[in-house]
Design an enzyme around this catalytic site. Structure first.
Site, PDB file in Angstrom:
ATOM      1  N   LYS A  83       0.854  -1.194   0.000  1.00 59.29           N
ATOM      2  CA  LYS A  83       0.000   0.000   0.000  1.00 59.29           C
ATOM      3  C   LYS A  83       0.885   1.237   0.000  1.00 59.29           C
ATOM      4  O   LYS A  83       1.759   1.385   0.866  1.00 59.29           O
ATOM      5  CB  LYS A  83      -0.836  -0.052   1.283  1.00 59.29           C
ATOM      6  CG  LYS A  83      -2.145   0.662   1.241  1.00 59.29           C
ATOM      7  CD  LYS A  83      -2.902   0.324   2.535  1.00 59.29           C
ATOM      8  CE  LYS A  83      -4.130   1.132   2.716  1.00 59.29           C
ATOM      9  NZ  LYS A  83      -4.671   0.971   4.069  1.00 59.29           N
TER      10      LYS A  83
HETATM   11  C1  E4P Z   1      -7.931   2.177   4.101  1.00 62.88           C
HETATM   12  O1  E4P Z   1      -7.279   1.278   3.638  1.00 62.88           O
HETATM   13  C2  E4P Z   1      -7.712   2.795   5.412  1.00 62.88           C
HETATM   14  O2  E4P Z   1      -7.053   1.863   6.218  1.00 62.88           O
HETATM   15  C3  E4P Z   1      -8.975   3.155   6.149  1.00 62.88           C
HETATM   16  O3  E4P Z   1     -10.131   2.748   5.463  1.00 62.88           O
HETATM   17  C4  E4P Z   1      -9.008   4.527   6.697  1.00 62.88           C
HETATM   18  O4  E4P Z   1     -10.213   4.728   7.379  1.00 62.88           O
HETATM   19  P1  E4P Z   1     -10.449   5.931   8.401  1.00 62.88           P
HETATM   20  O5  E4P Z   1     -10.718   7.160   7.620  1.00 62.88           O
HETATM   21  O6  E4P Z   1     -11.658   5.503   9.185  1.00 62.88           O
HETATM   22  O7  E4P Z   1      -9.205   6.035   9.228  1.00 62.88           O
END
Ligand code: E4P
Length: 217
Positions: A83
């Site tokens: 990622k």
């Molecule tokens: C995506 O891969 C992120 O880990 C995640 O969905 C972020 O979510 P949040 O905005 O609730 O922190």
């Protein structure tokens, strides 16, 4: 239509993966920190559980992200998705890893133009942050719809839309309706997907009637 869990809590993941309805896991540095564990211990445990797709986030300079992404992909193999953030460095890393057939999830996507660049850089997944877009008074689900429409019109089949930062059950249905291929959701939201007041009420009546009808014979 795939559901990923957005957590690094391996106990919760083990419990929910046993439902057979979970297709993968996304983590990020915040979720790893919350778990209080070494990231690689978490990844190793998830691989031992048989999770087929685990997003492992890398940070730092272009060189650091590329080096770490390659190392993680070598260590964890086909289960690893690297990622990277949607920045010039992140997309350069995406391009290089994708060329070596490593799956890349481009994260922190807040506009259609970012999704277009990520797709062109060879991303396997683009992650629009639905909840965080909503938090800033724009339409998070509209962003999913816009990206899906562009990808369809431009015949982009290699890059999937992974709706992230999901805050409620209703957003899950809507994200899929608008063209997301995957939703990554916290376990609490996954649990709520089962619930409906009419299911509970209906079941209560059926159970009472079942017992009553069996008492007569
Ligand atoms: C995506 O891969 C992120 O880990 C995640 O969905 C972020 O979510 P949040 O905005 O609730 O922190």
């Amino acid at each position: 239509m795939k559901i990923f869990l957005d957590t690094a809590d391996t106990n919760l993941i083990e419990k929910h993966y046993a439902t057979g309805l979970i297709d993968g896991i996304t983590t990020n540095p915040t979720l790893i920190k919350k778990s209080g564990r070494d990231p690689e211990d978490v990844y190793k445990q998830l691989i031992d559980l048989g999770i087929p797709d685990i997003s492992m986030e890398v940070v730092g300079t272009q060189e650091q992200m590329l080096w770490e992404g390659r190392r993680l992909a070598n260590k964890f193999g086909k289960n690893a998705t690297i990622k990277v953030p949607c920045t010039p460095d992140g997309l350069d890393v995406c391009r290089q890893l994708s060329r070596s057939l490593v799956k890349v999830n481009v994260t922190l996507i807040f506009s259609a133009s970012q999704a277009i660049l990520a797709a062109k850089a060879g991303a396997k997944y683009v992650s629009p942050f639905v909840g965080r877009v909503d938090d800033n008074s724009f339409g998070g689900l509209c962003l999913v719809k816009e990206i899906a429409s562009i990808f369809t019109k431009q015949n982009v089949f290699e890059t999937e839309i992974l709706a992230a930062s999901i805050r409620g059950v209703r957003q899950v249905g809507r994200a899929f309706e608008y063209g997301a291929h995957i939703c990554t959701i916290p376990p609490t939201i996954f649990d709520k997907m089962y619930n409906h007041i009419l299911t509970e009420k209906g079941l209560e009546i059926f159970e009472k009637d079942f017992i009553a009808s069996h008492e007569n014979y």
